[in-house]
Design an enzyme around this catalytic site. Structure first.
Site, mmCIF file in Angstrom:
data_model
loop_
_atom_site.group_PDB
_atom_site.id
_atom_site.type_symbol
_atom_site.label_atom_id
_atom_site.label_comp_id
_atom_site.label_asym_id
_atom_site.label_seq_id
_atom_site.Cartn_x
_atom_site.Cartn_y
_atom_site.Cartn_z
ATOM 1 N N TYR A 145 86.091 7.332 -14.379
ATOM 2 C CA TYR A 145 85.829 5.817 -13.843
ATOM 3 C C TYR A 145 84.888 5.826 -12.543
ATOM 4 O O TYR A 145 84.394 4.845 -12.772
ATOM 5 C CB TYR A 145 87.362 5.839 -13.652
ATOM 6 N N ASN A 174 92.682 -1.320 -3.128
ATOM 7 C CA ASN A 174 93.651 -0.902 -4.047
ATOM 8 C C ASN A 174 94.174 -2.591 -3.822
ATOM 9 O O ASN A 174 94.727 -2.800 -2.900
ATOM 10 C CB ASN A 174 94.282 -0.334 -2.981
ATOM 11 N N GLN A 209 98.659 10.982 3.319
ATOM 12 C CA GLN A 209 96.884 9.663 2.321
ATOM 13 C C GLN A 209 96.444 8.356 2.670
ATOM 14 O O GLN A 209 98.018 8.444 2.427
ATOM 15 C CB GLN A 209 96.496 10.461 1.179
ATOM 16 N N ARG A 211 95.602 4.545 1.939
ATOM 17 C CA ARG A 211 95.465 3.728 1.549
ATOM 18 C C ARG A 211 95.207 2.854 2.374
ATOM 19 O O ARG A 211 96.850 1.827 3.022
ATOM 20 C CB ARG A 211 95.747 3.477 -0.094
HETATM 21 P P1 NAD Z 1 93.860 -3.708 -15.662
HETATM 22 O O1 NAD Z 1 94.403 -2.589 -16.725
HETATM 23 O O2 NAD Z 1 94.967 -4.704 -15.501
HETATM 24 O O3 NAD Z 1 93.302 -4.973 -16.606
HETATM 25 C C1 NAD Z 1 91.927 -4.297 -17.154
HETATM 26 C C2 NAD Z 1 91.765 -4.638 -18.334
HETATM 27 O O4 NAD Z 1 90.577 -5.011 -19.479
HETATM 28 C C3 NAD Z 1 93.317 -4.640 -20.021
HETATM 29 O O5 NAD Z 1 93.933 -6.657 -19.342
HETATM 30 C C4 NAD Z 1 92.747 -4.337 -20.159
HETATM 31 O O6 NAD Z 1 93.284 -4.097 -21.808
HETATM 32 C C5 NAD Z 1 91.489 -4.617 -20.262
HETATM 33 N N1 NAD Z 1 90.503 -3.452 -21.012
HETATM 34 C C6 NAD Z 1 90.170 -2.594 -20.871
HETATM 35 N N2 NAD Z 1 88.504 -1.932 -21.615
HETATM 36 C C7 NAD Z 1 88.219 -2.320 -22.510
HETATM 37 C C8 NAD Z 1 87.048 -2.797 -23.551
HETATM 38 N N3 NAD Z 1 86.692 -2.031 -24.062
HETATM 39 N N4 NAD Z 1 87.928 -3.990 -23.444
HETATM 40 C C9 NAD Z 1 87.596 -4.939 -23.751
HETATM 41 N N5 NAD Z 1 89.286 -5.009 -22.365
HETATM 42 C C10 NAD Z 1 89.207 -3.692 -22.437
HETATM 43 O O7 NAD Z 1 93.205 -3.570 -14.459
HETATM 44 P P2 NAD Z 1 93.727 -4.249 -12.949
HETATM 45 O O8 NAD Z 1 93.601 -4.501 -11.590
HETATM 46 O O9 NAD Z 1 93.447 -5.725 -13.452
HETATM 47 O O10 NAD Z 1 91.461 -4.430 -12.860
HETATM 48 C C11 NAD Z 1 90.673 -4.721 -13.396
HETATM 49 C C12 NAD Z 1 89.557 -4.525 -12.613
HETATM 50 O O11 NAD Z 1 89.059 -4.601 -11.675
HETATM 51 C C13 NAD Z 1 89.058 -3.761 -13.392
HETATM 52 O O12 NAD Z 1 87.685 -3.092 -14.065
HETATM 53 C C14 NAD Z 1 88.897 -2.370 -12.597
HETATM 54 O O13 NAD Z 1 87.915 -1.480 -12.366
HETATM 55 C C15 NAD Z 1 88.852 -2.946 -11.014
HETATM 56 N N6 NAD Z 1 89.128 -2.502 -9.942
HETATM 57 C C16 NAD Z 1 90.797 -2.978 -9.545
HETATM 58 C C17 NAD Z 1 91.371 -2.302 -8.673
HETATM 59 C C18 NAD Z 1 93.021 -2.622 -8.492
HETATM 60 O O14 NAD Z 1 93.182 -2.212 -7.219
HETATM 61 N N7 NAD Z 1 93.181 -3.430 -9.137
HETATM 62 C C19 NAD Z 1 90.587 -1.909 -7.470
HETATM 63 C C20 NAD Z 1 89.066 -1.282 -7.555
HETATM 64 C C21 NAD Z 1 88.220 -2.659 -9.393
HETATM 65 N N1 UDP Z 2 100.669 8.246 -5.304
HETATM 66 C C1 UDP Z 2 101.666 8.344 -4.579
HETATM 67 N N2 UDP Z 2 103.255 8.605 -5.887
HETATM 68 C C2 UDP Z 2 102.914 7.472 -7.106
HETATM 69 C C3 UDP Z 2 101.773 7.383 -7.331
HETATM 70 C C4 UDP Z 2 100.205 7.373 -6.557
HETATM 71 O O1 UDP Z 2 102.040 8.864 -4.597
HETATM 72 O O2 UDP Z 2 103.974 7.756 -7.882
HETATM 73 C C5 UDP Z 2 99.207 8.234 -4.488
HETATM 74 C C6 UDP Z 2 98.410 8.973 -5.302
HETATM 75 O O3 UDP Z 2 98.313 10.274 -5.427
HETATM 76 C C7 UDP Z 2 97.401 8.062 -4.515
HETATM 77 C C8 UDP Z 2 97.811 6.938 -3.548
HETATM 78 O O4 UDP Z 2 99.439 7.110 -4.029
HETATM 79 O O5 UDP Z 2 97.368 9.001 -3.318
HETATM 80 C C9 UDP Z 2 97.162 6.216 -4.533
HETATM 81 O O6 UDP Z 2 97.365 6.182 -5.720
HETATM 82 P P1 UDP Z 2 96.840 4.916 -7.296
HETATM 83 O O7 UDP Z 2 97.353 5.641 -8.305
HETATM 84 O O8 UDP Z 2 97.663 4.046 -7.093
HETATM 85 O O9 UDP Z 2 95.261 4.304 -6.790
HETATM 86 P P2 UDP Z 2 93.997 5.329 -6.249
HETATM 87 O O10 UDP Z 2 93.961 4.711 -5.272
HETATM 88 O O11 UDP Z 2 94.381 6.974 -5.922
HETATM 89 O O12 UDP Z 2 93.083 5.311 -7.551
#
Ligand code: NAD
Ligand code: UDP
Length: 323
Positions: A145, A174, A209, A211
């Site tokens: 990732y 997050n 930890q 966030r």
């Molecule tokens: P999510 O998993 O709900 O959404 C991702 C979507 O992408 C899903 O609908 C999935 O089916 C689709 N997808 C995955 N692989 C695909 C592919 N190869 N082709 C077409 N569709 C595909 O996650 P989210 O939290 O909504 O995240 C959306 C974006 O934001 C992601 O790129 C993620 O990396 C980024 N992001 C999210 C967070 C967060 O905290 N939510 C943090 C950092 C970055």
């Molecule tokens: N975490 C936890 N319990 C859970 C899920 C996650 O303690 O059931 C912790 C995880 O180890 C991390 C933080 O919560 O330190 C955030 O995890 P998450 O998977 O939401 O996102 P990350 O920021 O690590 O990608």
């Protein structure tokens, strides 16, 4: 002006909210998704609207479309989801970005990349500023990732410099809210599901930890503002809520707000789990005039309400290692 907007990953947690907002603004929205980590129910309420359409497609394969803007949101985001098929995850970031940048280049479309705080890895600089280059383990279980998203940023900047593609990069910290997949294994969804079921709350490690949690509406405001900024500000820019919590504090807050009788249960800390994470959002404030408005307690309340309203059996865990 009405635009043709492509949202990859448009059926996901963040993508579906973006679809909703842009459809409401009257744009012609194409939601593209392979439904790996999402459900059709996320966008069901938009089906039938004349300015909304859905394409089941995988961004690792090329596609021919005519659009004005692209939000590249497709990528599994929760650790349990992106580790399920790590090779597919990195292909989604790398091949997917190449394919979408190709569409942007051909159409002259503006394209925004949903990057992540994970580009900073387990950071030695705190809070994280955009100029910090990060500390990522390239061979660890999070690398599919983290490194995929880092290469995607490289591709975006190279298409920008070499081919004049109009790009935007946001590094999302997050983010939580209604429509998170209840079995995605992320901390907010796990804790809420566990608290509402009065089950043990799983704390990985000692819970010290940290966030910093951003509510989804604040996030969606920021990325739309970033896409449409008039300063030609490309980023990368941190988008997140700078209020930092330990995982133990989050657990206590969720238990209290849910009125739950859950107890804490410790589980081993997964490898490479970042110890501290908080965005420095000075750049977003200065360039976009944006800062988050929704505090954790309020956002958690909305999220709890949504979790109470859904039927867990309607959600298919895409991976068995969600706990
Ligand atoms: P999510 O998993 O709900 O959404 C991702 C979507 O992408 C899903 O609908 C999935 O089916 C689709 N997808 C995955 N692989 C695909 C592919 N190869 N082709 C077409 N569709 C595909 O996650 P989210 O939290 O909504 O995240 C959306 C974006 O934001 C992601 O790129 C993620 O990396 C980024 N992001 C999210 C967070 C967060 O905290 N939510 C943090 C950092 C970055
Ligand atoms: N975490 C936890 N319990 C859970 C899920 C996650 O303690 O059931 C912790 C995880 O180890 C991390 C933080 O919560 O330190 C955030 O995890 P998450 O998977 O939401 O996102 P990350 O920021 O690590 O990608």
């Amino acid at each position: 002006m009405i635009k043709r907007i492509l949202i990859t990953g448009g059926a996901g947690f963040l993508g579906s909210h973006l679809c909703e907002r842009l459809v409401a603004e009257g744009h012609d929205v194409i939601c593209l998704d392979n439904f790996f980590t999402s459900q059709k129910t996320n966008i069901q309420h938009l089906l039938g609207k004349p300015n909304f359409e859905v394409l089941r497609h995988d961004i690792t394969l090329p596609i021919f479309l005519e659009v004005d803007q692209i939000y590249n949101m497709a990528c599994p985001a929760a650790p349990g989801h992106y580790q399920y098929n790590p090779i597919k995850t990195i292909k989604t970031s790398v091949l997917g970005s190449i394919n979408m940048l190709g569409v942007a280049k051909r159409c002259g479309a503006k394209i925004l990349q949903a990057s992540t705080s994970e580009v900073y890895g387990d950071p030695e600089v705190h809070p994280q500023v955009e100029s910090y280059r990060g500390s990522v383990n390239p061979i660890g279980i999070r690398a599919c990732y983290d490194e995929g998203k880092r290469v995607a940023e490289t591709l975006f900047m190279d298409y920008h410099r070499s081919n004049n593609v109009d790009v935007r990069i946001v590094r999302i910290f997050n983010t939580y809210g209604p429509r998170m997949h209840p079995y995605d294994g992320r901390v907010v969804s796990n804790f809420i599901r566990q608290a509402l079921g009065n089950e043990d709350i799983t704390i990985f490690g000692d819970g010290s930890q940290t966030r910093s949690f951003c509510y989804r509406n604040d996030l969606v405001d920021a990325i739309i503002t970033m896409m449409n900024n008039e300063n030609h500000f490309v980023g990368p820019v941190n988008i997140g809520n700078p209020t930092e919590f330990t995982i133990l504090e989050l657990a206590q807050k969720v238990i209290e707000l849910a009125g739950s009788s859950s107890q804490l249960m410790h589980k081993p800390l997964p490898s490479d789990d970042p110890t501290r994470r908080r965005p420095d959002i000075s750049l977003a404030k200065r360039e976009l005039g944006w800062e988050p408005k929704i505090a954790l307690a309020e956002g958690l309340q909305h999220t709890l309400d949504w979790f109470r309203s859904i039927k867990l059996q309607d959600y298919r865990p895409p991976t068995p290692n969600y706990n």
